[in-house]
Design a protein around this motif. Structure first.
Motif, PDB file in Angstrom:
ATOM      1  N   TYR A   1      -3.861  49.174  13.237  1.00  0.00           N
ATOM      2  CA  TYR A   1      -4.679  48.645  14.333  1.00  0.00           C
ATOM      3  C   TYR A   1      -5.565  47.499  13.868  1.00  0.00           C
ATOM      4  CZ  TYR A   1      -8.484  51.716  12.600  1.00  0.00           C
ATOM      5  OH  TYR A   1      -9.439  52.366  11.842  1.00  0.00           O
TER       6      TYR A   1
ATOM      7  N   PHE B   1     -10.396  45.966  18.211  1.00  0.00           N
ATOM      8  CA  PHE B   1     -11.012  47.256  18.546  1.00  0.00           C
ATOM      9  C   PHE B   1     -12.534  47.099  18.703  1.00  0.00           C
ATOM     10  CE2 PHE B   1      -8.701  51.389  18.424  1.00  0.00           C
ATOM     11  CZ  PHE B   1      -7.421  50.878  18.514  1.00  0.00           C
TER      12      PHE B   1
ATOM     13  N   LYS C   1     -11.597  53.381  16.360  1.00  0.00           N
ATOM     14  CA  LYS C   1     -10.308  53.794  15.787  1.00  0.00           C
ATOM     15  C   LYS C   1      -9.389  54.360  16.878  1.00  0.00           C
ATOM     16  CE  LYS C   1     -12.038  58.383  14.578  1.00  0.00           C
ATOM     17  NZ  LYS C   1     -12.290  59.354  13.494  1.00  0.00           N
ATOM     18  N   PRO C   2      -8.100  54.467  16.617  1.00  0.00           N
ATOM     19  CA  PRO C   2      -7.158  54.994  17.611  1.00  0.00           C
ATOM     20  C   PRO C   2      -7.419  56.464  17.945  1.00  0.00           C
ATOM     21  CG  PRO C   2      -5.989  53.719  15.958  1.00  0.00           C
ATOM     22  CD  PRO C   2      -7.395  53.894  15.443  1.00  0.00           C
TER      23      PRO C   2
ATOM     24  N   LEU D   1      -4.511  57.320  23.605  1.00  0.00           N
ATOM     25  CA  LEU D   1      -4.058  56.056  23.021  1.00  0.00           C
ATOM     26  C   LEU D   1      -3.716  55.030  24.100  1.00  0.00           C
ATOM     27  CD1 LEU D   1      -3.505  55.143  20.005  1.00  0.00           C
ATOM     28  CD2 LEU D   1      -1.099  55.345  20.580  1.00  0.00           C
TER      29      LEU D   1
ATOM     30  N   GLN E   1      -6.818  53.582  25.596  1.00  0.00           N
ATOM     31  CA  GLN E   1      -7.352  52.550  24.703  1.00  0.00           C
ATOM     32  C   GLN E   1      -6.551  51.261  24.828  1.00  0.00           C
ATOM     33  OE1 GLN E   1      -7.206  54.582  20.854  1.00  0.00           O
ATOM     34  NE2 GLN E   1      -9.435  54.841  20.893  1.00  0.00           N
TER      35      GLN E   1
ATOM     36  N   MET F   1      -2.353  47.197  18.474  1.00  0.00           N
ATOM     37  CA  MET F   1      -1.866  48.362  17.721  1.00  0.00           C
ATOM     38  C   MET F   1      -0.363  48.256  17.489  1.00  0.00           C
ATOM     39  SD  MET F   1      -3.948  51.597  19.398  1.00  0.00           S
ATOM     40  CE  MET F   1      -3.704  51.208  21.131  1.00  0.00           C
TER      41      MET F   1
END
Length: 451
Positions: A167, A172, A179-180, A187, A190, A280
């Motif tokens: 990623y 982000f 973070k994922p 996910l 996001q 990602m």
């Protein structure tokens, strides 16, 4: 895929040829073996998968290993590579039928059960393990798919390829995330926030020959569906249909993937991520690190475990498996027709030695398969701990000779759906119909193996 052939059928022919010719003369010589093997004047033939991303670096590694092997044994190595599973299968079939060809093969971990079923490769005994430097030097999880059990192993792990998610930390941070997520639903939420006028949330290689089925296997296992359990096949389980819907939905419904990705293989998806146009890259291995270090996102990438909570769930069901990754990588197997089995074992010792394993990591980004080399990994701009954690949590695909056909049936669901995915006409009914066809194909493969 113009000529999709039955993998099990091809190898069945190979196995029959072994039986008819009676070649092999036993799988391993008896008695102690000197650690010093004199191979002067001999040439060993090795056939390994091509590294399409780092081809020049792979040639350099071959040269380095070949020089070390000659120094230790006096023998030369002739390296040859293949680009696809069908190319490798054809080589195996023709070589076994003729009783001549490569002495040593590199095969994918998920192909190992099929290779084992043919009887065309040497079953490793204590003497051969000793020649290769011992079984104990390897990370135990990586031996999980070397054979049906410890007493019946044919494969030695050369490369560890646990899969994680890469990623872009800058994207982000701009979206207010760190973070994922650890669930597939999280996910995709996001990915929606990360999709902007200049970047998509994810880069997905829909046309890749190897990546799509891994998504489906992982989501199914996390939902408690092993796909194959002994004689039972469950590709048509609702959890697997939902896995396909999720996978296709990232493009058709969620709009978090570049529409052009319908025609991408993994290298093209990696290039999209490396250009900063995707936030990602799921199902990434450490092999992409050399590419990232020379890219527009150098210094802006971290890695994390793939989600382990299946689609439609906020936590993993009680019968679900924490399948962070398949046991991915390359295994080495010795052809039973080879007249140079111990020389091949000596080459495996060099290839899996600490020096060669660390060089493989430096040149190709491939994680070592041995404990000593993993402990000696050099400092890097990238934190490789997520890869090691993924490796420790990796799960094996079912150890059945039918797995290659099952895997092919799963891949075909994606291949056949790509035109409709591209045109926006793919719906649940069509997905379900193709999954049912895959179920019948997989059932036939399992039944054939039983017979």
């Amino acid at each position: 895929m113009k000529s999709v052939r039955s993998l099990a059928a091809l190898l069945a022919v190979a196995a029959a040829s072994v039986s008819l010719s009676g070649c092999g003369g036993g799988t391993a010589p008896q008695g102690p073996v000197s650690t010093a093997i004199d191979g002067k004047g001999q040439t060993l033939n090795a056939y390994l998968p091509a590294d399409s991303v780092n081809s020049e670096a792979q040639k350099a590694w071959f040269a380095e290993v070949g020089a070390k092997f000659k120094e230790e044994t006096g023998a030369e190595v002739h390296w040859e590579t293949f680009a696809s599973a069908n190319e490798e299968l054809t080589k195996i079939q023709t070589s076994v039928v003729s009783g001549q060809g490569p002495d040593l093969y590199g095969i994918g971990t998920s192909f190992t059960p099929t290779a084992y079923s043919t009887g065309a490769f040497v079953k490793l005994d204590d003497t051969l393990w000793s020649t290769m430097g011992g079984r104990d030097k390897f990370v135990p999880a990586q031996l999980g798919i070397s054979g049906p059990n410890e007493d019946n192993q044919i494969a030695v792990p050369l490369a560890t390829d646990p899969f994680v998610i890469a990623y872009n930390t800058e994207l982000f941070q701009a979206a207010g995330m760190d973070k994922p997520a650890n669930s597939w639903d999280g996910l995709v939420e996001q990915a929606k926030k990360l999709t902007t006028d200049t970047a998509y949330g994810m880069a997905i290689p829909y046309k890749d020959n190897f990546a799509p089925w891994k998504f489906i296997w992982g989501m199914s296992a996390q939902a408690g569906n092993p796909l194959v359990d002994g004689k039972s096949v469950s590709l048509d389980d609702s959890s697997t249909v939902e896995a396909y819907e999720t996978f296709f939905g990232w493009l058709s419904n969620d709009k978090v993937v570049d529409p052009a990705s319908v025609g991408w293989n993994f290298s093209q998806a990696t290039a999209e991520f490396a250009s900063g146009k995707a936030a990602m890259l799921p199902m990434a291995s450490s092999r992409i690190i050399p590419t990232l270090e020379k890219s527009a996102v150098a210094g802006k990438v971290k890695f994390a475990l793939l989600p382990t909570t299946p689609p439609g769930e906020t936590s993993r069901p009680s019968d679900g498996v924490e399948a962070a990754s398949i046991i991915g990588g390359t295994n080495l197997v010795i052809a039973d027709y080879s007249q140079q089995k111990h020389l091949a074992a000596a080459l495996i010792k060099v290839m899996t030695g600490e020096e060669a394993q660390l060089s493989q990591y430096t040149k190709l980004g491939i994680l070592p398969s041995t404990k000593a080399a993993q402990d000696a990994l050099p400092a890097s701009n990238y934190d490789y701990k997520p890869f090691l954690e993924a490796a420790s949590k990796s799960k094996a695909t079912p150890f059945t000779a039918a797995w290659s056909d099952v895997q092919l049936a799963m891949t075909n669901v994606v291949v056949q759906s790509l035109p409709e995915l591209s045109s926006g006409t793919l719906d649940r009914a069509k997905i379900k119909q193709r999954v049912e066809e895959a179920q019948k194909s997989a059932e036939s493969a399992v039944e054939r193996i039983k017979g």
